[in-house]
Write a protein that holds these residues in place. Structure first.
Motif, mmCIF file in Angstrom:
data_model
loop_
_atom_site.group_PDB
_atom_site.id
_atom_site.type_symbol
_atom_site.label_atom_id
_atom_site.label_comp_id
_atom_site.label_asym_id
_atom_site.label_seq_id
_atom_site.Cartn_x
_atom_site.Cartn_y
_atom_site.Cartn_z
ATOM 1 N N TYR A 182 -3.955 1.752 -5.743
ATOM 2 C CA TYR A 182 -2.732 1.082 -5.323
ATOM 3 C C TYR A 182 -1.605 1.439 -6.281
ATOM 4 O O TYR A 182 -1.135 0.602 -7.053
ATOM 5 C CB TYR A 182 -2.930 -0.442 -5.279
ATOM 6 C CG TYR A 182 -4.095 -0.847 -4.429
ATOM 7 C CD1 TYR A 182 -4.005 -0.822 -3.043
ATOM 8 C CD2 TYR A 182 -5.307 -1.239 -5.003
ATOM 9 C CE1 TYR A 182 -5.083 -1.181 -2.254
ATOM 10 C CE2 TYR A 182 -6.391 -1.598 -4.226
ATOM 11 C CZ TYR A 182 -6.276 -1.567 -2.846
ATOM 12 O OH TYR A 182 -7.342 -1.930 -2.063
ATOM 13 N N PRO A 183 -1.119 2.685 -6.247
ATOM 14 C CA PRO A 183 -0.115 3.110 -7.230
ATOM 15 C C PRO A 183 1.195 2.326 -7.159
ATOM 16 O O PRO A 183 1.923 2.284 -8.144
ATOM 17 C CB PRO A 183 0.089 4.587 -6.919
ATOM 18 C CG PRO A 183 -0.490 4.805 -5.574
ATOM 19 C CD PRO A 183 -1.497 3.731 -5.328
ATOM 20 N N ASP A 184 1.498 1.693 -6.034
ATOM 21 C CA ASP A 184 2.726 0.921 -5.923
ATOM 22 C C ASP A 184 2.555 -0.520 -6.415
ATOM 23 O O ASP A 184 3.525 -1.254 -6.540
ATOM 24 C CB ASP A 184 3.230 0.905 -4.477
ATOM 25 C CG ASP A 184 3.655 2.289 -4.027
ATOM 26 O OD1 ASP A 184 4.080 3.083 -4.892
ATOM 27 O OD2 ASP A 184 3.545 2.582 -2.832
ATOM 28 N N HIS A 185 1.327 -0.904 -6.672
ATOM 29 C CA HIS A 185 1.040 -2.239 -7.208
ATOM 30 C C HIS A 185 1.614 -2.303 -8.632
ATOM 31 O O HIS A 185 1.589 -1.302 -9.336
ATOM 32 C CB HIS A 185 -0.482 -2.452 -7.218
ATOM 33 C CG HIS A 185 -0.876 -3.821 -7.624
ATOM 34 N ND1 HIS A 185 -0.988 -4.196 -8.940
ATOM 35 C CD2 HIS A 185 -1.194 -4.922 -6.891
ATOM 36 C CE1 HIS A 185 -1.352 -5.462 -9.013
ATOM 37 N NE2 HIS A 185 -1.504 -5.924 -7.791
ATOM 38 N N PRO A 186 2.140 -3.460 -9.052
ATOM 39 C CA PRO A 186 2.708 -3.546 -10.412
ATOM 40 C C PRO A 186 1.772 -3.056 -11.506
ATOM 41 O O PRO A 186 2.188 -2.451 -12.474
ATOM 42 C CB PRO A 186 3.028 -5.039 -10.572
ATOM 43 C CG PRO A 186 3.204 -5.540 -9.189
ATOM 44 C CD PRO A 186 2.280 -4.716 -8.319
ATOM 45 N N ALA B 134 1.964 0.772 -11.546
ATOM 46 C CA ALA B 134 3.272 1.412 -11.612
ATOM 47 C C ALA B 134 3.376 2.468 -12.705
ATOM 48 O O ALA B 134 4.108 3.428 -12.569
ATOM 49 C CB ALA B 134 4.346 0.341 -11.824
ATOM 50 N N GLY C 119 1.449 9.696 -10.673
ATOM 51 C CA GLY C 119 2.055 9.605 -9.352
ATOM 52 C C GLY C 119 2.882 10.731 -9.110
ATOM 53 O O GLY C 119 3.597 11.267 -8.545
#
Length: 146
Positions: free
Chosen positions: A135-139, A142, A146
């Motif tokens: 979940y690269p967009d999860h805090p 971050a 990517g």
């Protein structure tokens, strides 16, 4: 009021406190209370694993730091520094290894306790890595690749 002895501190420690008194006195004889401040280097990767720490306060209170002392070549596989001031019992590893060898029942019990915590920590690390990379967009992810 007099400070607690190492034995008394181990009796109150969640990791070892429920051991029989006779067993608990043995590692207590090889421990000493320490205060380590934030940033203090406990050990460096590949250096001799001569101690372990039973944490009484700070991050991880009630648990321990260090397991490389349990098996040859008795060298740290990682490094560690104190993240938050902590009180601990610093235990000399060599005499505890002798205790483990001399009393197989004590050895099995201590080894099982260390392995259970190590397994939980590896599982937590696996979950953390899954969060970071799945979940690269999860805090939490971050700062990941990517």
């Amino acid at each position: 009021m007099a400070p607690l002895s190492v034995f008394d501190q181990l009796v109150l420690h969640p990791f070892l406190g429920d051991l029989p008194t006779g067993w608990l006195r043995r590692p207590a004889a090889h421990g000493r209370p320490v205060l380590r401040h934030t940033g203090y280097r406990l050990f460096r990767e590949e250096s001799p694993a001569e101690h372990f720490w039973l944490l009484r306060s700070g991050i991880g209170a009630g648990s321990f730091v260090g397991w490389s002392w349990l098996s040859p070549p008795y060298r740290w596989t990682l490094g560690a520094a104190v993240a938050e001031d902590c009180h601990a019992i610093e235990v000399d590893a060599a005499p505890v290894r002798l205790l483990i060898s001399a009393d197989p029942a004590l050895g099995r019990e201590l080894t099982a306790r260390f392995l259970n915590v190590m397994g939980s920590r590896l599982q937590a690390a696996r979950h953390r890595l899954t969060e970071l990379y799945a979940y690269p967009d999860h805090p939490a992810g971050a700062s990941g690749p990517g």
